[in-house]
Design an enzyme around this catalytic site. Structure first.
Site, PDB file in Angstrom:
ATOM      1  N   ARG A   1      21.663  24.961  15.215  1.00 47.25           N
ATOM      2  CA  ARG A   1      22.326  24.376  16.401  1.00 47.25           C
ATOM      3  C   ARG A   1      22.403  25.401  17.525  1.00 47.25           C
ATOM      4  O   ARG A   1      22.431  25.072  18.700  1.00 47.25           O
ATOM      5  CB  ARG A   1      23.723  23.833  16.057  1.00 47.25           C
ATOM      6  CG  ARG A   1      24.392  23.215  17.271  1.00 47.25           C
ATOM      7  CD  ARG A   1      25.602  22.317  17.035  1.00 47.25           C
ATOM      8  NE  ARG A   1      26.329  22.558  15.837  1.00 47.25           N
ATOM      9  CZ  ARG A   1      27.156  23.601  15.640  1.00 47.25           C
ATOM     10  NH1 ARG A   1      27.344  24.487  16.603  1.00 47.25           N
ATOM     11  NH2 ARG A   1      27.779  23.747  14.506  1.00 47.25           N
TER      12      ARG A   1
ATOM     13  N   TYR B   1      19.339   7.644  37.751  1.00 46.26           N
ATOM     14  CA  TYR B   1      19.031   7.031  36.457  1.00 46.26           C
ATOM     15  C   TYR B   1      20.304   6.345  35.925  1.00 46.26           C
ATOM     16  O   TYR B   1      21.411   6.874  36.061  1.00 46.26           O
ATOM     17  CB  TYR B   1      18.570   8.140  35.501  1.00 46.26           C
ATOM     18  CG  TYR B   1      18.209   7.652  34.131  1.00 46.26           C
ATOM     19  CD1 TYR B   1      17.068   6.888  33.930  1.00 46.26           C
ATOM     20  CD2 TYR B   1      19.009   7.960  33.036  1.00 46.26           C
ATOM     21  CE1 TYR B   1      16.739   6.433  32.666  1.00 46.26           C
ATOM     22  CE2 TYR B   1      18.677   7.518  31.766  1.00 46.26           C
ATOM     23  CZ  TYR B   1      17.547   6.753  31.593  1.00 46.26           C
ATOM     24  OH  TYR B   1      17.218   6.301  30.346  1.00 46.26           O
TER      25      TYR B   1
ATOM     26  N   ASP C   1      17.398  16.482  39.174  1.00 47.79           N
ATOM     27  CA  ASP C   1      16.751  15.877  38.002  1.00 47.79           C
ATOM     28  C   ASP C   1      15.285  15.674  38.380  1.00 47.79           C
ATOM     29  O   ASP C   1      14.955  14.824  39.208  1.00 47.79           O
ATOM     30  CB  ASP C   1      17.448  14.551  37.667  1.00 47.79           C
ATOM     31  CG  ASP C   1      16.825  13.843  36.464  1.00 47.79           C
ATOM     32  OD1 ASP C   1      15.643  14.098  36.153  1.00 47.79           O
ATOM     33  OD2 ASP C   1      17.526  13.010  35.852  1.00 47.79           O
TER      34      ASP C   1
ATOM     35  N   LYS D   1       9.804  11.709  28.859  1.00 45.61           N
ATOM     36  CA  LYS D   1       8.917  10.929  29.712  1.00 45.61           C
ATOM     37  C   LYS D   1       7.550  11.611  29.822  1.00 45.61           C
ATOM     38  O   LYS D   1       6.870  11.767  28.834  1.00 45.61           O
ATOM     39  CB  LYS D   1       9.583  10.717  31.071  1.00 45.61           C
ATOM     40  CG  LYS D   1      11.042  10.255  30.975  1.00 45.61           C
ATOM     41  CD  LYS D   1      11.180   8.855  30.404  1.00 45.61           C
ATOM     42  CE  LYS D   1      12.617   8.472  30.079  1.00 45.61           C
ATOM     43  NZ  LYS D   1      13.553   8.590  31.203  1.00 45.61           N
TER      44      LYS D   1
HETATM   45  C1  LIG Z   1      14.854   8.905  31.203  1.00 52.18           C
HETATM   46  C2  LIG Z   1      15.568   9.671  32.242  1.00 52.18           C
HETATM   47  C3  LIG Z   1      16.723  10.389  31.929  1.00 52.18           C
HETATM   48  C4  LIG Z   1      17.308  10.406  30.542  1.00 52.18           C
HETATM   49  O1  LIG Z   1      16.439  10.953  29.614  1.00 52.18           O
HETATM   50  P1  LIG Z   1      16.489  10.571  28.044  1.00 52.18           P
HETATM   51  O2  LIG Z   1      15.514  11.522  27.460  1.00 52.18           O
HETATM   52  O3  LIG Z   1      16.093   9.129  27.954  1.00 52.18           O
HETATM   53  O4  LIG Z   1      17.883  10.776  27.595  1.00 52.18           O
HETATM   54  C5  LIG Z   1      17.351  11.087  32.930  1.00 52.18           C
HETATM   55  N1  LIG Z   1      16.878  11.079  34.193  1.00 52.18           N
HETATM   56  C6  LIG Z   1      15.772  10.397  34.531  1.00 52.18           C
HETATM   57  C7  LIG Z   1      15.304  10.434  35.940  1.00 52.18           C
HETATM   58  C8  LIG Z   1      15.078   9.658  33.569  1.00 52.18           C
HETATM   59  O5  LIG Z   1      13.993   8.968  33.919  1.00 52.18           O
END
Ligand SMILES: *Cc1c(COP(=O)(O)O)cnc(C)c1O
Length: 398
Positions: free
Chosen positions: A55, A108, A180, A205
């Site tokens: 962890r 998001y 982000d 993604k």
């Molecule tokens: C998918 C996404 C997230 C969250 O990511 P996860 O891996 O699904 O928890 C956060 N910000 C953006 C812009 C995203 O497309």
């Protein structure tokens, strides 16, 4: 010496090899054994590098973090079990009760939920404003504002944030700018080069790219803040599993090629969609008719990324006909997969928004977001032509 090997319950060490594996070994071990208490002291005091408990850190997380750091021009970044774990680490690990945060108004969905529900519950005040308009963000600031959280390209309307204006504002007011960078990826945009203080990613993604692993990453420009992120992530158990990191590293090896190919095809598809009679409008940052075209060109340096949004002329009936006819494409609420995926905000990501609010944001029933994958561009053009034609037939009947 008596040979007890083979009779103990712990496995034997791996045989030595003068040659090295070309693939990163998977290290699922939860614990790491040290030789002596002195050695453990040295590890905890940082005089000796060694893992203790997974962890807290493990080799598979470290190799992915190093790869992310290199791409973002960062150092010491923290891996998390999902993109949302990274967002949570930044918001909950760095903000205190009494602080105020401003967020982009098209974040998001789950980030939005953190802003609207969880942070207020923990005593952090939140305000949402349009990140494309630095004056609107400035108007939302308060003396106790500590952070601004934005995405570079908004979902699903693909508007481009005024990162330059926001960075100037944050510098003047001593506010942390958290970006982000999931949609844009470090290949199209490096937030630290544009004045950001914190970078967040969902590797789930485009970076991992195969829809088989969830992973996140967060890093601050200030090493003391990154250390706070790490301690919070370790304490709250937001850190990732070795196997997920191993899978993500494997996906990332082809990330550059995948991204370049997908965005080339996205540009072709956007221009093609704009020629189809059943399509009302197309949104792609590199098209001259995009409302933020100049800003996109400047910030993304001619890279449009792999997301294209468009609106069919019909309503829900046309949307149903479209996904039914879009043969071979997944109608699935994700992005960045090797295969092209379609998302319909009105029935998924934006379903909890009132119809009136959706309409005000242009998210009508005919609105689709496409995450362009690695298919042959010609094949995609054919699939979209046929599916839009099928939707138009319904539109005419309705
Ligand atoms: C998918 C996404 C997230 C969250 O990511 P996860 O891996 O699904 O928890 C956060 N910000 C953006 C812009 C995203 O497309």
């Amino acid at each position: 010496m008596k040979n007890t090997r083979g009779s103990l319950v712990r496995p034997d060490p791996l045989p030595d090899s003068a040659s090295r594996p070309v693939v990163t070994p998977l290290s699922p071990s939860v614990v790491y054994a040290s030789e002596t208490p002195d050695m453990l002291d040295d590890q905890y005091e940082g005089r000796l590098h060694g893992y203790t408990y997974s962890r807290e850190g493990h080799p598979n997380a470290d190799v992915v973090a190093a790869r992310m750091d290199a791409m973002e021009g960062a150092s010491g970044g923290v891996m998390t079990g999902s993109g949302m774990a990274a967002v949570s680490a930044v918001l909950m690990g760095l903000l205190n009760a009494g602080d105020h945060i401003v967020g982009g108004n098209q974040l998001y969905g789950r980030s939005m939920r953190l802003m609207n529900e969880d942070l207020p519950r923990l005593g952090v005040a939140t305000t949402l404003a349009d990140p494309g308009d630095a004056a609107a963000i400035e108007a939302a600031l308060r003396p106790e504002t500590r952070m601004l959280l934005v995405e570079v390209v908004s979902n699903p309307t693909l508007r481009v944030a005024d990162i330059e204006g926001l960075a100037r504002l944050c510098r003047e007011r001593d506010i942390l700018l958290a970006v982000d960078n999931t949609f844009t990826t470090p290949r199209a945009f490096r937030p630290f080069d544009h004045g950001a203080d914190i970078v967040i990613h969902s590797l789930t993604k485009l970076l991992a790219g195969h829809s088989d692993v969830m992973l996140g990453y967060a890093v601050a420009r200030d090493p003391a803040l990154t250390e706070k992120l790490r301690v919070f992530a370790v304490t709250t158990g937001l850190t990732p599993s070795p196997f997920d990191c191993w899978l993500a590293e494997r996906g990332m090896l082809s990330f550059g090629l995948r991204f370049d190919r997908a965005q080339q095809t996205a540009a072709i598809l956007a221009d093609h969609l704009a020629t189809l009679p059943g399509v009302k409008r197309v949104i792609y940052p590199m098209r001259p008719d995009h409302p933020d075209h100049d800003r996109a060109n400047r910030l993304l340096q001619g890279q449009g990324c792999n997301m294209v949004s468009f609106e069919l002329t019909g309503g829900r009936g046309a949307a149903n006909a479209f996904t039914r006819a879009a043969d071979g494409l997944s109608f699935a609420p994700t992005l960045g997969d090797v295969g092209t995926t379609l998302s319909h905000p009105a029935s998924s990501s934006h379903r909890s928004m009132s119809a009136a609010d959706r309409a005000a944001n242009g998210l009508h029933e005919g609105f689709f977001r496409v995450s362009v994958g690695l298919e042959d561009p010609e094949q995609l053009r054919t699939i979209f032509s046929d599916a839009v034609a099928a939707a138009s037939d319904v539109g005419r009947d309705a």
